[in-house]
Enzyme design. Structure first.
Site, PDB file in Angstrom:
ATOM      1  N   LYS A  83       0.839  -1.201   0.000  1.00  0.00           N
ATOM      2  CA  LYS A  83       0.000   0.000   0.000  1.00  0.00           C
ATOM      3  C   LYS A  83       0.874   1.250   0.000  1.00  0.00           C
ATOM      4  CE  LYS A  83      -3.039  -2.649   3.044  1.00  0.00           C
ATOM      5  NZ  LYS A  83      -2.254  -3.381   4.050  1.00  0.00           N
ATOM      6  N   HIS A 116      -3.246   3.495   0.673  1.00  0.00           N
ATOM      7  CA  HIS A 116      -3.498   3.025   2.049  1.00  0.00           C
ATOM      8  C   HIS A 116      -4.729   3.680   2.685  1.00  0.00           C
ATOM      9  CE1 HIS A 116      -1.276   0.976   5.558  1.00  0.00           C
ATOM     10  NE2 HIS A 116      -2.532   1.143   5.905  1.00  0.00           N
TER      11      HIS A 116
HETATM   12  N1  LIG Z   1      -5.600  -0.885   5.337  1.00  0.00           N
HETATM   13  C1  LIG Z   1      -5.568  -0.556   6.614  1.00  0.00           C
HETATM   14  O1  LIG Z   1      -5.704   0.620   6.987  1.00  0.00           O
HETATM   15  C2  LIG Z   1      -5.426  -1.616   7.642  1.00  0.00           C
HETATM   16  C3  LIG Z   1      -5.080  -2.879   7.262  1.00  0.00           C
HETATM   17  N2  LIG Z   1      -4.938  -3.890   8.191  1.00  0.00           N
HETATM   18  C4  LIG Z   1      -4.567  -5.223   7.684  1.00  0.00           C
HETATM   19  O2  LIG Z   1      -5.429  -6.219   8.254  1.00  0.00           O
HETATM   20  C5  LIG Z   1      -4.652  -7.121   9.036  1.00  0.00           C
HETATM   21  C6  LIG Z   1      -5.429  -7.626  10.235  1.00  0.00           C
HETATM   22  O3  LIG Z   1      -5.829  -6.572  11.053  1.00  0.00           O
HETATM   23  P1  LIG Z   1      -5.224  -6.276  12.506  1.00  0.00           P
HETATM   24  O4  LIG Z   1      -5.500  -4.865  12.800  1.00  0.00           O
HETATM   25  O5  LIG Z   1      -3.849  -6.749  12.545  1.00  0.00           O
HETATM   26  O6  LIG Z   1      -6.167  -7.091  13.503  1.00  0.00           O
HETATM   27  P2  LIG Z   1      -6.795  -8.558  13.635  1.00  0.00           P
HETATM   28  O7  LIG Z   1      -8.259  -8.361  13.821  1.00  0.00           O
HETATM   29  O8  LIG Z   1      -6.311  -9.465  12.583  1.00  0.00           O
HETATM   30  O9  LIG Z   1      -6.227  -9.007  15.049  1.00  0.00           O
HETATM   31  C7  LIG Z   1      -4.884  -9.173  15.297  1.00  0.00           C
HETATM   32  C8  LIG Z   1      -4.709  -9.318  16.796  1.00  0.00           C
HETATM   33  O10 LIG Z   1      -5.388 -10.479  17.260  1.00  0.00           O
HETATM   34  C9  LIG Z   1      -4.452 -11.369  17.879  1.00  0.00           C
HETATM   35  N3  LIG Z   1      -4.827 -12.730  17.475  1.00  0.00           N
HETATM   36  C10 LIG Z   1      -4.624 -13.323  16.276  1.00  0.00           C
HETATM   37  N4  LIG Z   1      -5.117 -14.569  16.256  1.00  0.00           N
HETATM   38  C11 LIG Z   1      -5.639 -14.792  17.471  1.00  0.00           C
HETATM   39  C12 LIG Z   1      -6.287 -15.909  18.065  1.00  0.00           C
HETATM   40  N5  LIG Z   1      -6.503 -17.025  17.387  1.00  0.00           N
HETATM   41  N6  LIG Z   1      -6.684 -15.801  19.361  1.00  0.00           N
HETATM   42  C13 LIG Z   1      -6.457 -14.658  20.060  1.00  0.00           C
HETATM   43  N7  LIG Z   1      -5.864 -13.554  19.541  1.00  0.00           N
HETATM   44  C14 LIG Z   1      -5.461 -13.625  18.256  1.00  0.00           C
HETATM   45  C15 LIG Z   1      -3.098 -10.959  17.363  1.00  0.00           C
HETATM   46  O11 LIG Z   1      -2.094 -11.243  18.310  1.00  0.00           O
HETATM   47  P3  LIG Z   1      -0.815 -12.168  17.937  1.00  0.00           P
HETATM   48  O12 LIG Z   1      -0.155 -11.576  16.751  1.00  0.00           O
HETATM   49  O13 LIG Z   1      -0.002 -12.140  19.185  1.00  0.00           O
HETATM   50  O14 LIG Z   1      -1.390 -13.540  17.659  1.00  0.00           O
HETATM   51  C16 LIG Z   1      -3.268  -9.452  17.205  1.00  0.00           C
HETATM   52  O15 LIG Z   1      -3.109  -8.817  18.456  1.00  0.00           O
HETATM   53  C17 LIG Z   1      -3.403  -6.313   9.391  1.00  0.00           C
HETATM   54  O16 LIG Z   1      -2.341  -7.108   9.856  1.00  0.00           O
HETATM   55  C18 LIG Z   1      -3.147  -5.607   8.087  1.00  0.00           C
HETATM   56  O17 LIG Z   1      -2.579  -6.490   7.159  1.00  0.00           O
HETATM   57  C19 LIG Z   1      -5.209  -3.643   9.512  1.00  0.00           C
HETATM   58  C20 LIG Z   1      -5.528  -2.395   9.951  1.00  0.00           C
HETATM   59  C21 LIG Z   1      -5.657  -1.267   9.060  1.00  0.00           C
HETATM   60  O1  LIG Z   2      -2.582  -1.679   9.690  1.00  0.00           O
HETATM   61  C1  LIG Z   2      -2.741  -0.696   8.957  1.00  0.00           C
HETATM   62  O2  LIG Z   2      -2.662  -0.786   7.734  1.00  0.00           O
HETATM   63  C2  LIG Z   2      -2.997   0.621   9.530  1.00  0.00           C
HETATM   64  O3  LIG Z   2      -2.913   1.583   8.850  1.00  0.00           O
HETATM   65  C3  LIG Z   2      -3.452   0.710  10.899  1.00  0.00           C
HETATM   66  O4  LIG Z   2      -3.278  -0.301  11.699  1.00  0.00           O
HETATM   67  C4  LIG Z   2      -3.663   2.039  11.506  1.00  0.00           C
HETATM   68  O5  LIG Z   2      -2.513   2.730  11.529  1.00  0.00           O
HETATM   69  C5  LIG Z   2      -4.315   1.846  12.819  1.00  0.00           C
HETATM   70  O6  LIG Z   2      -5.250   1.080  12.900  1.00  0.00           O
HETATM   71  C6  LIG Z   2      -3.909   2.563  13.979  1.00  0.00           C
HETATM   72  O7  LIG Z   2      -4.697   2.093  15.064  1.00  0.00           O
END
Ligand SMILES: NC(=O)C1=CN([C@@H]2O[C@H](COP(=O)(O)OP(=O)(O)OC[C@H]3O[C@@H](n4cnc5c(N)ncnc54)[C@H](OP(=O)(O)O)[C@@H]3O)[C@@H](O)[C@H]2O)C=CC1
Ligand SMILES: O=C(O)C(=O)[C@@H](O)[C@H](O)C(=O)CO
Length: 281
Positions: A83, A116
């Site tokens: 992104k 992004h």
């Molecule tokens: N375009 C954007 O603006 C955004 C994009 N994203 C994308 O989406 C993806 C996923 O979103 P994200 O915000 O990371 O959140 P998620 O909803 O995927 O949750 C991730 C969290 O949940 C925990 N977790 C994962 N699996 C389990 C499980 N089986 N049981 C309990 N806890 C668990 C992880 O901890 P642990 O790692 O310790 O397992 C981490 O703390 C991001 O990684 C990114 O690629 C996210 C936010 C913004």
């Molecule tokens: O994960 C991403 O792609 C993000 O941009 C975010 O996680 C973002 O910065 C956010 O959720 C901050 O809480």
């Protein structure tokens, strides 16, 4: 949207067709806040994932590239997203960002490049979008899309007579169901990717109880709900064991009644647990 008969046969290597003609695997591994993401990526690829969601903001494109090469799986079988970061909005800066990502990944193309977020202004968003159209023309990027775009931002592109994004990646889970955005995307053939599909662990007792009914944990239940709604969930875990278990979602089906129960959990924008900048001016 997947039909009932189609989604029950889904697996980790199932795909949806994008408007670019390329195929998007229906579950992707998220790698936000995982600087050292190679172990998670390798576990995912070994287990059958074929889709990794990275971003320039995450500063781990090198790690993703190493994992892809070390996996021994042909590059052509793996779908990688990055992104353009918010400060990189603009024509020249976005083109340079694509080149820099290619270098960091060590790839000669990126499967999907997204803007992004809409966090700049209309003129810069459109210049960034034109740059992605050019990068696609040059073969550096196969498919282009956006993230965190509300209907207003998507309309800007349509009104400018530019190519429609193939994908819109937004925060999407039972508490934040983005109804208007999903409706707009479905109408215009834009695939909706669900970020933060595990609510970052912030599920409630009702979701725990529903998951138990299917002998699944809440994370598996949430990924399955997302798939049954026709979204492309991107669950993140840094832990290889969770990477594997989060994708163990193809041996059960949430009933229509329970889907309705979860669909009624929407809290609108109040349910968001991330930045969710879909209303940016
Ligand atoms: N375009 C954007 O603006 C955004 C994009 N994203 C994308 O989406 C993806 C996923 O979103 P994200 O915000 O990371 O959140 P998620 O909803 O995927 O949750 C991730 C969290 O949940 C925990 N977790 C994962 N699996 C389990 C499980 N089986 N049981 C309990 N806890 C668990 C992880 O901890 P642990 O790692 O310790 O397992 C981490 O703390 C991001 O990684 C990114 O690629 C996210 C936010 C913004
Ligand atoms: O994960 C991403 O792609 C993000 O941009 C975010 O996680 C973002 O910065 C956010 O959720 C901050 O809480």
């Amino acid at each position: 949207m997947f039909s009932r008969t189609r989604y029950i046969k889904l697996s980790l290597t199932s795909t949806v067709k994008l408007s670019s003609g390329y195929e998007l695997p229906v579950v992707g591994l998220g790698v936000y806040q995982n600087n050292d993401c190679k172990p998670a990526c390798l576990a995912a690829l070994k287990h059958g994932y074929r889709h990794i969601d990275s971003a320039r903001m995450y500063r781990n494109e090198e790690q993703v590239g190493h994992a892809v090469r070390e996996s021994g799986i042909p590059r052509s079988e793996i779908f990688i997203t990055s992104k353009v970061n918010n400060p990189e909005h603009g024509y020249g800066t976005a083109l340079a960002a694509v080149d820099d990502s290619l270098k960091k990944f060590g790839f000669d193309y990126i499967d999907l490049m997204l803007i992004h977020s809409p966090l700049s202004d209309k003129a810069r968003r459109l210049e960034t979008w034109k740059a992605l159209i050019e990068a696609k023309k040059q073969g550096k990027v196969r498919t282009i899309g956006v993230s965190n775009y509300g209907p207003k931002h998507l309309e800007e592109i349509r009104e400018a007579g530019l190519e429609t994004p193939a994908v819109n990646q937004v925060e999407l889970h039972p508490f934040c169901q983005q109804k208007e955005i999903v409706e707009y995307c479905n109408k215009h053939g834009i695939i909706v990717e669900a970020y933060t599909p595990l609510i970052r662990g912030g599920w409630d007792d009702k979701i725990v109880a529903l998951a138990k009914k299917y002998n699944k944990d809440p994370a598996q239940f949430l990924v399955r709900w997302s798939l049954q709604r026709g979204f492309v969930p991107l669950p993140k875990s840094s832990r290889p064991d969770r990477v594997v278990s989060n994708a163990d979602v193809f041996d059960f089906e949430i009933s229509a009644e329970d889907m309705d129960v979860v669909n009624a959990m929407d809290r609108g924008k109040d349910g968001a647990v991330t930045w969710n900048p879909v209303d940016a001016p």
